[in-house]
Scaffold this motif. Structure first.
Motif, PDB file in Angstrom:
ATOM      1  N   ALA A  34      26.174   8.913  22.063  1.00  0.00           N
ATOM      2  CA  ALA A  34      27.403   8.987  21.282  1.00  0.00           C
ATOM      3  C   ALA A  34      27.516   7.807  20.335  1.00  0.00           C
ATOM      4  O   ALA A  34      27.164   6.686  20.686  1.00  0.00           O
ATOM      5  CB  ALA A  34      28.608   9.009  22.218  1.00  0.00           C
ATOM      6  N   ALA A  35      28.004   8.082  19.116  1.00  0.00           N
ATOM      7  CA  ALA A  35      28.268   7.012  18.158  1.00  0.00           C
ATOM      8  C   ALA A  35      29.773   6.873  17.994  1.00  0.00           C
ATOM      9  O   ALA A  35      30.483   7.876  17.904  1.00  0.00           O
ATOM     10  CB  ALA A  35      27.617   7.334  16.817  1.00  0.00           C
ATOM     11  N   ILE A  36      30.244   5.635  18.007  1.00  0.00           N
ATOM     12  CA  ILE A  36      31.663   5.386  17.755  1.00  0.00           C
ATOM     13  C   ILE A  36      31.783   4.809  16.356  1.00  0.00           C
ATOM     14  O   ILE A  36      31.135   3.805  16.045  1.00  0.00           O
ATOM     15  CB  ILE A  36      32.252   4.424  18.810  1.00  0.00           C
ATOM     16  CG1 ILE A  36      32.147   5.046  20.206  1.00  0.00           C
ATOM     17  CG2 ILE A  36      33.705   4.096  18.475  1.00  0.00           C
ATOM     18  CD1 ILE A  36      32.613   4.141  21.328  1.00  0.00           C
ATOM     19  N   VAL A  37      32.586   5.449  15.530  1.00  0.00           N
ATOM     20  CA  VAL A  37      32.768   4.953  14.164  1.00  0.00           C
ATOM     21  C   VAL A  37      34.252   4.737  13.899  1.00  0.00           C
ATOM     22  O   VAL A  37      35.095   5.146  14.692  1.00  0.00           O
ATOM     23  CB  VAL A  37      32.184   5.926  13.108  1.00  0.00           C
ATOM     24  CG1 VAL A  37      30.685   6.076  13.299  1.00  0.00           C
ATOM     25  CG2 VAL A  37      32.873   7.294  13.206  1.00  0.00           C
ATOM     26  N   GLY A  38      34.552   4.087  12.791  1.00  0.00           N
ATOM     27  CA  GLY A  38      35.947   3.851  12.462  1.00  0.00           C
ATOM     28  C   GLY A  38      36.084   2.592  11.636  1.00  0.00           C
ATOM     29  O   GLY A  38      35.178   1.760  11.601  1.00  0.00           O
ATOM     30  N   PRO A  39      37.219   2.443  10.964  1.00  0.00           N
ATOM     31  CA  PRO A  39      37.406   1.268  10.106  1.00  0.00           C
ATOM     32  C   PRO A  39      37.437  -0.039  10.909  1.00  0.00           C
ATOM     33  O   PRO A  39      37.666  -0.034  12.114  1.00  0.00           O
ATOM     34  CB  PRO A  39      38.761   1.536   9.429  1.00  0.00           C
ATOM     35  CG  PRO A  39      39.425   2.574  10.256  1.00  0.00           C
ATOM     36  CD  PRO A  39      38.370   3.358  10.934  1.00  0.00           C
ATOM     37  N   SER A  40      37.214  -1.093  10.168  1.00  0.00           N
ATOM     38  CA  SER A  40      37.229  -2.410  10.799  1.00  0.00           C
ATOM     39  C   SER A  40      38.610  -2.694  11.385  1.00  0.00           C
ATOM     40  O   SER A  40      39.622  -2.397  10.751  1.00  0.00           O
ATOM     41  CB  SER A  40      36.871  -3.456   9.746  1.00  0.00           C
ATOM     42  OG  SER A  40      36.730  -4.695  10.359  1.00  0.00           O
ATOM     43  N   ILE A 195      25.689   4.599  24.087  1.00  0.00           N
ATOM     44  CA  ILE A 195      26.897   4.605  23.268  1.00  0.00           C
ATOM     45  C   ILE A 195      26.734   3.496  22.243  1.00  0.00           C
ATOM     46  O   ILE A 195      26.462   2.346  22.618  1.00  0.00           O
ATOM     47  CB  ILE A 195      28.159   4.346  24.115  1.00  0.00           C
ATOM     48  CG1 ILE A 195      28.247   5.375  25.257  1.00  0.00           C
ATOM     49  CG2 ILE A 195      29.408   4.412  23.235  1.00  0.00           C
ATOM     50  CD1 ILE A 195      29.339   5.086  26.257  1.00  0.00           C
ATOM     51  N   LEU A 196      26.858   3.836  20.960  1.00  0.00           N
ATOM     52  CA  LEU A 196      26.681   2.793  19.967  1.00  0.00           C
ATOM     53  C   LEU A 196      27.803   2.817  18.947  1.00  0.00           C
ATOM     54  O   LEU A 196      28.342   3.875  18.615  1.00  0.00           O
ATOM     55  CB  LEU A 196      25.302   2.899  19.307  1.00  0.00           C
ATOM     56  CG  LEU A 196      25.097   3.663  18.015  1.00  0.00           C
ATOM     57  CD1 LEU A 196      24.616   2.689  16.958  1.00  0.00           C
ATOM     58  CD2 LEU A 196      24.067   4.759  18.202  1.00  0.00           C
ATOM     59  N   ILE A 197      28.172   1.619  18.517  1.00  0.00           N
ATOM     60  CA  ILE A 197      29.181   1.491  17.467  1.00  0.00           C
ATOM     61  C   ILE A 197      28.436   1.273  16.164  1.00  0.00           C
ATOM     62  O   ILE A 197      27.456   0.515  16.138  1.00  0.00           O
ATOM     63  CB  ILE A 197      30.084   0.274  17.731  1.00  0.00           C
ATOM     64  CG1 ILE A 197      30.893   0.481  19.011  1.00  0.00           C
ATOM     65  CG2 ILE A 197      31.015   0.043  16.539  1.00  0.00           C
ATOM     66  CD1 ILE A 197      31.784  -0.709  19.345  1.00  0.00           C
ATOM     67  N   THR A 198      28.856   1.932  15.133  1.00  0.00           N
ATOM     68  CA  THR A 198      28.202   1.674  13.853  1.00  0.00           C
ATOM     69  C   THR A 198      29.159   1.908  12.686  1.00  0.00           C
ATOM     70  O   THR A 198      30.133   2.639  12.779  1.00  0.00           O
ATOM     71  CB  THR A 198      26.941   2.532  13.689  1.00  0.00           C
ATOM     72  OG1 THR A 198      26.316   2.204  12.462  1.00  0.00           O
ATOM     73  CG2 THR A 198      27.258   4.022  13.713  1.00  0.00           C
ATOM     74  N   HIS A 199      28.869   1.262  11.573  1.00  0.00           N
ATOM     75  CA  HIS A 199      29.588   1.479  10.324  1.00  0.00           C
ATOM     76  C   HIS A 199      28.775   2.377   9.407  1.00  0.00           C
ATOM     77  O   HIS A 199      29.274   2.857   8.405  1.00  0.00           O
ATOM     78  CB  HIS A 199      29.794   0.130   9.602  1.00  0.00           C
ATOM     79  CG  HIS A 199      30.998  -0.609  10.074  1.00  0.00           C
ATOM     80  ND1 HIS A 199      32.272  -0.169   9.825  1.00  0.00           N
ATOM     81  CD2 HIS A 199      31.128  -1.757  10.773  1.00  0.00           C
ATOM     82  CE1 HIS A 199      33.132  -1.015  10.354  1.00  0.00           C
ATOM     83  NE2 HIS A 199      32.460  -1.984  10.944  1.00  0.00           N
ATOM     84  N   ILE A 211      32.322   9.885  17.631  1.00  0.00           N
ATOM     85  CA  ILE A 211      33.719   9.687  17.998  1.00  0.00           C
ATOM     86  C   ILE A 211      34.327   8.756  16.959  1.00  0.00           C
ATOM     87  O   ILE A 211      33.846   7.633  16.780  1.00  0.00           O
ATOM     88  CB  ILE A 211      33.829   9.073  19.408  1.00  0.00           C
ATOM     89  CG1 ILE A 211      33.177  10.002  20.444  1.00  0.00           C
ATOM     90  CG2 ILE A 211      35.282   8.775  19.769  1.00  0.00           C
ATOM     91  CD1 ILE A 211      32.730   9.308  21.702  1.00  0.00           C
ATOM     92  N   ARG A 212      35.354   9.224  16.279  1.00  0.00           N
ATOM     93  CA  ARG A 212      35.965   8.393  15.248  1.00  0.00           C
ATOM     94  C   ARG A 212      37.267   7.813  15.773  1.00  0.00           C
ATOM     95  O   ARG A 212      38.113   8.533  16.306  1.00  0.00           O
ATOM     96  CB  ARG A 212      36.213   9.214  13.979  1.00  0.00           C
ATOM     97  CG  ARG A 212      36.717   8.365  12.795  1.00  0.00           C
ATOM     98  CD  ARG A 212      36.904   9.201  11.543  1.00  0.00           C
ATOM     99  NE  ARG A 212      35.673   9.877  11.126  1.00  0.00           N
ATOM    100  CZ  ARG A 212      34.706   9.283  10.401  1.00  0.00           C
ATOM    101  NH1 ARG A 212      34.840   8.030  10.012  1.00  0.00           N
ATOM    102  NH2 ARG A 212      33.623   9.941  10.054  1.00  0.00           N
ATOM    103  N   ILE A 213      37.407   6.519  15.590  1.00  0.00           N
ATOM    104  CA  ILE A 213      38.611   5.832  16.052  1.00  0.00           C
ATOM    105  C   ILE A 213      39.356   5.293  14.854  1.00  0.00           C
ATOM    106  O   ILE A 213      38.750   4.766  13.914  1.00  0.00           O
ATOM    107  CB  ILE A 213      38.252   4.676  17.012  1.00  0.00           C
ATOM    108  CG1 ILE A 213      37.674   5.251  18.304  1.00  0.00           C
ATOM    109  CG2 ILE A 213      39.471   3.821  17.310  1.00  0.00           C
ATOM    110  CD1 ILE A 213      37.445   4.229  19.368  1.00  0.00           C
ATOM    111  N   SER A 214      40.659   5.456  14.883  1.00  0.00           N
ATOM    112  CA  SER A 214      41.461   4.861  13.830  1.00  0.00           C
ATOM    113  C   SER A 214      42.733   4.317  14.458  1.00  0.00           C
ATOM    114  O   SER A 214      43.409   5.020  15.217  1.00  0.00           O
ATOM    115  CB  SER A 214      41.785   5.925  12.774  1.00  0.00           C
ATOM    116  OG  SER A 214      42.590   5.339  11.770  1.00  0.00           O
TER     117      SER A 214
END
Ligand code: ATP
Ligand code: MG
Lengths: 225, 392
Positions: A34-40, A195-199, A211-214
């Motif tokens: 899973a990739a977690i994305v979202g603004p800073s 699970i990785l976070i990326t921009h 998975i997009r987080i805002s």
């Protein structure tokens, strides 16, 4: 398997309470990628720290492989970090006085393994990330990509079922980044949960789920790849 | 994490900051060094004094007549009679009268002590002559101006020369040297070898004093010492009607007084040294607190990958112990060096090494490490991993 329900996290900032995570529900199964994305500033790292048992939530539930984590004490959390989770940090977080090999051995020291066994497994792990010939180099003698690979070798050396990577390619050029992603793919193929976070949208496309987080909430959760 | 691993870690960390580690140790080095030197000095002094006292012979009893007694009082003849009557318990009795003089021989001079006494003195004090003869009764009776000299005097003013038959001047009077005392100490100034023995009758004249205030008595054996002292006390009390006019004492009493005095000395000196150890400990705590702050990131990383509280606690505690332990060893080394080359080497007091104190001060330096390392180590162990990782 990771299961979190209504997970919240607030920071106390000079009398004011800043809620960073506002109630996250998430289930991640074994061997997912899973990739977690979202603004800073949206709370990605905060969530990742929670998943990695580096930090404790302010509210909600976190169940890891059927075990409730939120009530555990420091030492129990340390044990989970040591045995179940391989954490790859955005800033490498290597100990700069130690060689690559010693850095990779570190988690095994806290598992109480013998010197020979530690050495053997650390070398294996470094070979896996293509640094078998750099074991005696200190971090400052290595390139950024190599340092990140040492950090990955350290995360892998305990053979943890779950790998958490907070922007593992953030500081790297595209070639080194691609190399890191390839390693993560290999691990996924071997049965690890990643699970990785990326921009980087290209990196996110490499995962199976995005998975997009805002602003502290999950706003999108889709299959990709 | 195992103990051996923790030690390796501590040593690696100490070696990676050598100058700082050394500065951290300095307080302990100085503290332990001064404990060792202080104790060595106190015990050396004790040894030198008690050796001298023991050298007097084991059955020795001494009488001192206080000045308060004035000119009346016990005479040598009275005491000699008394000693004859108790011949079964008293082996010998000799009067002594000492004074400081400057001995002159030709153009050479030597400051020394003269001891006026009788023939029996040689038996009581176990004084033998290596050349010539000792004072005899006839010298006392005829007031012969003869002198038996110690080797310190021979070494100083009769260099390469046979002193027997030579004339020396003591307080303006000419004396003939009739013997040389056997060397007892090492022939140095102010030792037992630095004295001139002359007949008591001559000493009385020389110092213009008829009253003899000091007598040495030898009991036939050690078992008789207490009985003889009691008899003497009774006898002298009969003469003076006061127990403060005289004093009868023996070696055992002097030694026990001396033990109390040097015991106090040891306590005071080592107390002062302990204070410097505590100051050193506070220095260690200070530097370790700085080190914990500087290494917050390291602690965060270690905790993030699985170090438990006690792993971190042990890491810092063992580091503190290794620092103070090495400091302690260096301090002991330096302290022993000072004792050997300065205190002993210059002949200030004899070299005495106390294993008890060496072990004790090593133990104390380790304890200082534990006590003063505990707070910083506890602080490090309780850092939250996320907070620590954020630290730059
Ligand atoms: N220890 C803390 N104390 C106070 N506020 C914090 C703390 N940690 C995080 N925050 C705040 O929480 C919010 C989310 O931070 P987080 O690091 O999770 O963001 P992120 O999504 O990882 O951002 P980025 O993509 O820039 O890494 C931010 O506004 C941040 O200021
Ligand atoms: Mg982040």
């Amino acid at each position: 398997m990771i299961r979190i329900e209504q997970l919240t996290k607030s920071y106390q900032m000079g009398g004011e309470s800043l809620q960073v995570l506002k109630g996250i529900d998430l289930v991640i199964h074994k061997n997912e990628f899973a990739a977690i994305v979202g603004p800073s500033g949206s709370g990605k790292s905060t969530l990742m720290n929670m998943l990695g048992c580096l930090d404790v939530p302010s509210g909600g539930k976190y169940e890891l492989d059927g075990q409730e984590v939120s009530g555990m004490d420091d030492d129990e959390l340390a044990e989970i970090r040591n045995f179940k989770i391989g954490f790859i940090f955005q800033g490498f977080n290597l100990l700069h006085k130690l060689t690559a090999l010693e850095n990779v051995e570190l988690p095994l020291i806290y598992q109480g393994l013998s010197t020979e066994e530690r050495r053997e497994r650390a070398i294996q792990s470094l070979e896996m990330v293509g640094l078998g010939d750099r074991t005696d180099h200190k971090p400052f003698e290595l390139s950024g990509g190599q340092q990140q690979r040492v950090a990955i070798a350290r995360a892998l050396v305990t053979k943890p079922p779950i790998i958490l990577a907070d922007e593992p390619t953030g500081n790297l050029d595209s070639k080194s980044g691609a190399e890191i992603i390839r390693i993560l793919h290999d691990l996924h193929a071997k049965g690890n949960t990643i699970i990785l976070i990326t921009h980087d949208p290209n990196v996110a496309q490499q995962a199976k789920r995005m998975i997009r987080i805002s602003d502290g909430l999950i706003v999108e959760d889709v299959e990709v790849g | 994490m195992g103990i051996i691993q923790a030690y390796k870690l501590a040593i690696a960390s100490i070696l990676s900051a050598k100058v700082r580690s050394f500065l951290t140790m300095l307080g302990v080095i100085v503290g332990v060094g001064s404990v060792i030197v202080a104790v060595g000095f106190a015990q050396g002094s004790t040894k030198s004094i008690s050796d001298q006292i023991k050298g007097l012979g084991s059955n020795l009893i001494q009488i001192t007549i206080n000045t308060r007694g004035g000119n009346r009082g016990v005479t040598l003849d009275q005491l000699l009679d008394f000693s004859d009557q108790h011949a079964d318990s008293i082996a010998a009795l000799a009067p002594t009268m000492s004074a400081s003089v400057t001995a002159k021989y030709g153009t050479k001079t030597h400051d020394t002590t003269i001891n006026g006494t009788s023939q029996e003195y040689s038996l009581i004090r176990n004084l033998k002559v290596q050349e010539g003869r000792f004072i005899q009764s006839i010298d006392v009776d005829l007031r012969q101006k003869v002198a038996v000299v110690g080797t310190a005097i021979v070494n100083d003013i009769f260099i390469d020369q046979d002193p027997i038959g030579e004339k020396i001047i003591l307080n303006g009077q000419v004396f003939t040297v009739i013997g040389v005392l056997e060397q007892k100490a090492n022939g140095q100034d102010s030792s037992d070898d630095d004295q001139i023995v002359i007949p008591i009758s001559v000493a009385q004249r020389l110092s213009n004093q008829s009253v003899i205030r000091n007598f040495s008595i030898q009991a036939v054996d050690a078992a008789q010492v207490d009985a003889v002292m009691t008899q003497l006390n009774t006898f002298l009390y009969g003469i003076y009607q006061s127990s403060s006019a005289f004093r009868v004492f023996n070696q055992a009493q002097i030694l026990s007084t001396l033990d109390t005095v040097t015991g106090t000395l040891t306590v005071i000196l080592s107390g002062i040294a302990m204070i410097s150890l505590v100051v050193g400990g506070i220095g260690i705590m200070n530097i370790m607190l700085v080190s914990v702050t500087e290494r917050t990131k390291e602690i965060g990383i270690r905790k993030a990958i699985g170090a438990k509280k006690r792993d971190i606690l042990m890491q810092f505690l063992i580091e503190a112990m290794v620092v103070t332990g090495i400091g302690g060893l260096l301090g002991i080394g330096i302290g022993l060096g000072v004792i050997k080359f300065v205190i002993g080497g210059l002949g200030i007091v004899p070299e005495v090494y106390s294993i008890t104190w060496i072990l004790l001060s090593f133990g104390i330096s380790i304890a200082v490490g534990i006590i003063f390392g505990l707070f910083p180590a506890y602080r490090a162990a309780n850092l939250s991993p996320v907070e620590a990782l954020r630290f730059e």
